[in-house]
Write a protein that holds these residues in place. Structure first.
Motif, PDB file in Angstrom:
ATOM      1  N   ASP A 172      26.925 -87.272 -57.877  1.00 39.67           N
ATOM      2  CA  ASP A 172      26.466 -86.154 -58.705  1.00 39.67           C
ATOM      3  C   ASP A 172      26.109 -86.543 -60.137  1.00 39.67           C
ATOM      4  OD1 ASP A 172      28.899 -86.498 -59.956  1.00 39.67           O
ATOM      5  OD2 ASP A 172      29.564 -84.439 -59.685  1.00 39.67           O
ATOM      6  N   HIS A 173      26.466 -87.701 -60.586  1.00 43.66           N
ATOM      7  CA  HIS A 173      26.237 -88.208 -61.938  1.00 43.66           C
ATOM      8  C   HIS A 173      26.503 -87.158 -63.021  1.00 43.66           C
ATOM      9  CE1 HIS A 173      22.131 -86.802 -60.918  1.00 43.66           C
ATOM     10  NE2 HIS A 173      21.938 -86.667 -62.197  1.00 43.66           N
ATOM     11  N   ALA A 174      27.655 -86.480 -62.922  1.00 38.77           N
ATOM     12  CA  ALA A 174      28.046 -85.467 -63.907  1.00 38.77           C
ATOM     13  C   ALA A 174      28.252 -86.076 -65.290  1.00 38.77           C
ATOM     14  CB  ALA A 174      29.314 -84.760 -63.457  1.00 38.77           C
ATOM     15  N   ASN A 175      28.514 -87.369 -65.346  1.00 43.90           N
ATOM     16  CA  ASN A 175      28.696 -88.030 -66.631  1.00 43.90           C
ATOM     17  C   ASN A 175      27.403 -88.074 -67.448  1.00 43.90           C
ATOM     18  OD1 ASN A 175      27.693 -89.775 -64.626  1.00 43.90           O
ATOM     19  ND2 ASN A 175      28.264 -91.560 -65.825  1.00 43.90           N
ATOM     20  N   LEU A 176      26.267 -87.768 -66.835  1.00 43.03           N
ATOM     21  CA  LEU A 176      24.984 -87.794 -67.540  1.00 43.03           C
ATOM     22  C   LEU A 176      24.566 -86.413 -68.053  1.00 43.03           C
ATOM     23  CD1 LEU A 176      22.997 -90.199 -65.183  1.00 43.03           C
ATOM     24  CD2 LEU A 176      24.238 -90.740 -67.281  1.00 43.03           C
ATOM     25  N   ILE A 177      25.439 -85.429 -67.964  1.00 44.49           N
ATOM     26  CA  ILE A 177      25.121 -84.100 -68.477  1.00 44.49           C
ATOM     27  C   ILE A 177      25.160 -84.149 -70.001  1.00 44.49           C
ATOM     28  CG2 ILE A 177      25.857 -81.688 -68.617  1.00 44.49           C
ATOM     29  CD1 ILE A 177      26.970 -81.965 -65.807  1.00 44.49           C
ATOM     30  N   THR A 178      24.046 -83.790 -70.611  1.00 47.26           N
ATOM     31  CA  THR A 178      23.924 -83.752 -72.065  1.00 47.26           C
ATOM     32  C   THR A 178      23.855 -82.290 -72.508  1.00 47.26           C
ATOM     33  OG1 THR A 178      21.513 -83.787 -71.983  1.00 47.26           O
ATOM     34  CG2 THR A 178      22.633 -85.933 -72.022  1.00 47.26           C
ATOM     35  N   PRO A 179      23.941 -82.034 -73.800  1.00 51.99           N
ATOM     36  CA  PRO A 179      23.759 -80.648 -74.262  1.00 51.99           C
ATOM     37  C   PRO A 179      22.394 -80.078 -73.859  1.00 51.99           C
ATOM     38  CG  PRO A 179      24.783 -81.937 -75.986  1.00 51.99           C
ATOM     39  CD  PRO A 179      24.403 -82.904 -74.887  1.00 51.99           C
ATOM     40  N   ALA A 180      21.355 -80.905 -73.824  1.00 51.23           N
ATOM     41  CA  ALA A 180      20.030 -80.432 -73.413  1.00 51.23           C
ATOM     42  C   ALA A 180      20.038 -80.028 -71.944  1.00 51.23           C
ATOM     43  CB  ALA A 180      18.976 -81.507 -73.659  1.00 51.23           C
ATOM     44  N   VAL A 181      20.722 -80.787 -71.101  1.00 51.21           N
ATOM     45  CA  VAL A 181      20.815 -80.455 -69.672  1.00 51.21           C
ATOM     46  C   VAL A 181      21.581 -79.141 -69.504  1.00 51.21           C
ATOM     47  CG1 VAL A 181      21.801 -81.181 -67.465  1.00 51.21           C
ATOM     48  CG2 VAL A 181      20.619 -82.840 -68.906  1.00 51.21           C
ATOM     49  N   ALA A 182      22.674 -78.982 -70.220  1.00 52.25           N
ATOM     50  CA  ALA A 182      23.462 -77.747 -70.128  1.00 52.25           C
ATOM     51  C   ALA A 182      22.642 -76.542 -70.601  1.00 52.25           C
ATOM     52  CB  ALA A 182      24.741 -77.882 -70.943  1.00 52.25           C
ATOM     53  N   GLU A 183      21.909 -76.700 -71.686  1.00 56.47           N
ATOM     54  CA  GLU A 183      21.071 -75.599 -72.184  1.00 56.47           C
ATOM     55  C   GLU A 183      19.935 -75.299 -71.204  1.00 56.47           C
ATOM     56  OE1 GLU A 183      19.797 -72.503 -74.549  1.00 56.47           O
ATOM     57  OE2 GLU A 183      21.679 -73.614 -74.628  1.00 56.47           O
ATOM     58  N   GLY A 184      19.366 -76.337 -70.591  1.00 54.32           N
ATOM     59  CA  GLY A 184      18.321 -76.133 -69.595  1.00 54.32           C
ATOM     60  C   GLY A 184      18.841 -75.371 -68.394  1.00 54.32           C
ATOM     61  N   LYS A 185      20.054 -75.691 -67.947  1.00 55.20           N
ATOM     62  CA  LYS A 185      20.656 -74.947 -66.832  1.00 55.20           C
ATOM     63  C   LYS A 185      20.877 -73.500 -67.226  1.00 55.20           C
ATOM     64  CE  LYS A 185      24.432 -74.593 -63.557  1.00 55.20           C
ATOM     65  NZ  LYS A 185      23.705 -73.596 -62.846  1.00 55.20           N
ATOM     66  N   TYR A 186      21.329 -73.282 -68.446  1.00 53.71           N
ATOM     67  CA  TYR A 186      21.530 -71.917 -68.925  1.00 53.71           C
ATOM     68  C   TYR A 186      20.210 -71.138 -68.899  1.00 53.71           C
ATOM     69  CZ  TYR A 186      22.364 -68.044 -72.098  1.00 53.71           C
ATOM     70  OH  TYR A 186      22.436 -66.792 -72.647  1.00 53.71           O
ATOM     71  N   LEU A 187      19.130 -71.758 -69.357  1.00 57.20           N
ATOM     72  CA  LEU A 187      17.825 -71.089 -69.360  1.00 57.20           C
ATOM     73  C   LEU A 187      17.339 -70.801 -67.939  1.00 57.20           C
ATOM     74  CD1 LEU A 187      16.130 -73.115 -72.230  1.00 57.20           C
ATOM     75  CD2 LEU A 187      16.744 -70.686 -72.275  1.00 57.20           C
ATOM     76  N   VAL A 188      17.531 -71.759 -67.042  1.00 56.31           N
ATOM     77  CA  VAL A 188      17.127 -71.559 -65.642  1.00 56.31           C
ATOM     78  C   VAL A 188      17.918 -70.416 -65.021  1.00 56.31           C
ATOM     79  CG1 VAL A 188      17.220 -72.624 -63.354  1.00 56.31           C
ATOM     80  CG2 VAL A 188      16.245 -73.885 -65.270  1.00 56.31           C
ATOM     81  N   ASP A 189      19.221 -70.360 -65.309  1.00 54.39           N
ATOM     82  CA  ASP A 189      20.067 -69.312 -64.738  1.00 54.39           C
ATOM     83  C   ASP A 189      19.775 -67.941 -65.343  1.00 54.39           C
ATOM     84  OD1 ASP A 189      21.266 -71.175 -63.123  1.00 54.39           O
ATOM     85  OD2 ASP A 189      23.096 -71.335 -64.323  1.00 54.39           O
ATOM     86  N   THR A 190      19.646 -67.856 -66.660  1.00 55.95           N
ATOM     87  CA  THR A 190      19.460 -66.556 -67.302  1.00 55.95           C
ATOM     88  C   THR A 190      18.071 -65.977 -67.064  1.00 55.95           C
ATOM     89  OG1 THR A 190      18.882 -67.610 -69.402  1.00 55.95           O
ATOM     90  CG2 THR A 190      21.188 -66.945 -69.094  1.00 55.95           C
ATOM     91  N   ASN A 191      17.092 -66.815 -66.759  1.00 54.69           N
ATOM     92  CA  ASN A 191      15.747 -66.324 -66.468  1.00 54.69           C
ATOM     93  C   ASN A 191      15.497 -66.203 -64.971  1.00 54.69           C
ATOM     94  OD1 ASN A 191      14.217 -66.052 -69.124  1.00 54.69           O
ATOM     95  ND2 ASN A 191      15.278 -68.008 -69.341  1.00 54.69           N
ATOM     96  N   ASP A 192      16.537 -66.373 -64.165  1.00 58.77           N
ATOM     97  CA  ASP A 192      16.505 -66.192 -62.713  1.00 58.77           C
ATOM     98  C   ASP A 192      15.388 -66.991 -62.047  1.00 58.77           C
ATOM     99  OD1 ASP A 192      17.437 -65.226 -60.284  1.00 58.77           O
ATOM    100  OD2 ASP A 192      16.120 -63.486 -60.345  1.00 58.77           O
ATOM    101  N   CYS A 193      15.288 -68.258 -62.421  1.00 52.14           N
ATOM    102  CA  CYS A 193      14.272 -69.113 -61.802  1.00 52.14           C
ATOM    103  C   CYS A 193      14.500 -69.239 -60.295  1.00 52.14           C
ATOM    104  CB  CYS A 193      14.270 -70.491 -62.452  1.00 52.14           C
ATOM    105  SG  CYS A 193      13.777 -70.452 -64.189  1.00 52.14           S
ATOM    106  N   MET A 194      15.773 -69.218 -59.881  1.00 49.70           N
ATOM    107  CA  MET A 194      16.085 -69.352 -58.461  1.00 49.70           C
ATOM    108  C   MET A 194      15.819 -68.064 -57.693  1.00 49.70           C
ATOM    109  SD  MET A 194      19.345 -71.917 -58.521  1.00 49.70           S
ATOM    110  CE  MET A 194      19.576 -71.865 -56.772  1.00 49.70           C
ATOM    111  N   GLY A 195      15.374 -67.009 -58.384  1.00 48.22           N
ATOM    112  CA  GLY A 195      14.932 -65.815 -57.706  1.00 48.22           C
ATOM    113  C   GLY A 195      13.614 -66.051 -56.978  1.00 48.22           C
ATOM    114  N   CYS A 196      12.875 -67.068 -57.410  1.00 42.51           N
ATOM    115  CA  CYS A 196      11.605 -67.438 -56.766  1.00 42.51           C
ATOM    116  C   CYS A 196      11.623 -68.878 -56.255  1.00 42.51           C
ATOM    117  CB  CYS A 196      10.443 -67.282 -57.742  1.00 42.51           C
ATOM    118  SG  CYS A 196      10.142 -65.585 -58.270  1.00 42.51           S
ATOM    119  N   HIS A 197      12.239 -69.777 -57.016  1.00 46.70           N
ATOM    120  CA  HIS A 197      12.230 -71.213 -56.714  1.00 46.70           C
ATOM    121  C   HIS A 197      13.519 -71.634 -56.014  1.00 46.70           C
ATOM    122  CE1 HIS A 197       8.688 -72.279 -59.133  1.00 46.70           C
ATOM    123  NE2 HIS A 197       9.104 -71.350 -59.988  1.00 46.70           N
ATOM    124  N   THR A 198      13.497 -72.838 -55.482  1.00 49.03           N
ATOM    125  CA  THR A 198      14.703 -73.471 -54.965  1.00 49.03           C
ATOM    126  C   THR A 198      15.014 -74.694 -55.810  1.00 49.03           C
ATOM    127  OG1 THR A 198      13.381 -74.721 -53.383  1.00 49.03           O
ATOM    128  CG2 THR A 198      14.420 -72.719 -52.577  1.00 49.03           C
TER     129      THR A 198
END
Length: 141
Positions: A40-66
């Motif tokens: 899973d390479h969790a050690n490579l999570i940066t603040p940018a990756v965490a913020e990107g996940k937050y944006l993907v989740d809050t904008n419901d990207c997975m409502g259309c994408h996988t």
């Protein structure tokens, strides 16, 4: 040899089979938990990756994408799209939405700033490098 299947025999088959499959389940679960840190390479999570996940989740990207085969199958697989087209294309595509092409599905414009787009792209890059053991099996997700 007895030709009648008794309650005792049925109980023994049930308990023996249940015990066997419980042991198999526990062994496979243990093996999976042992492999997770290398995959899973969790050690490579940066603040940018965490913020990107937050944006993907809050904008419901997975409502259309996988993502890694999870989500809706209305639009393309995001991690595969990142690996296929690269960060420049993803940035340009998101800024150009909606395209207005007749007869095509339209992605909304989320009005992300350049920093937010960079964070989303960092998240897609991180997700795209997870070893999923060949899942999803096809390019579409």
């Amino acid at each position: 040899m007895q030709t009648i299947f008794t309650k005792t025999m049925a109980r023994n088959v049930f308990l023996g089979g249940g015990g066997f499959f419980l042991i198999a389940y526990l062994a496979l679960s243990y093996d999976t938990w042992q492999q997770i840190p290398q995959r899973d390479h969790a050690n490579l999570i940066t603040p940018a990756v965490a913020e990107g996940k937050y944006l993907v989740d809050t904008n419901d990207c997975m409502g259309c994408h996988t993502i890694n085969g999870e989500g809706a199958y209305y639009a393309p697989e995001l991690d595969v799209s990142y690996r296929t087209y690269g960060p420049g294309f993803i940035r340009a595509w998101m800024m150009a939405q909606p395209t207005g092409a007749p007869g095509r599905r339209q992605m909304p414009n989320f009005h992300f700033t350049q920093d937010q787009l960079t964070d989303v792209i960092a998240y897609l890059q991180w997700v795209g490098n997870i070893n999923t053991n060949g899942w999803p099996p096809n390019k579409q997700g």
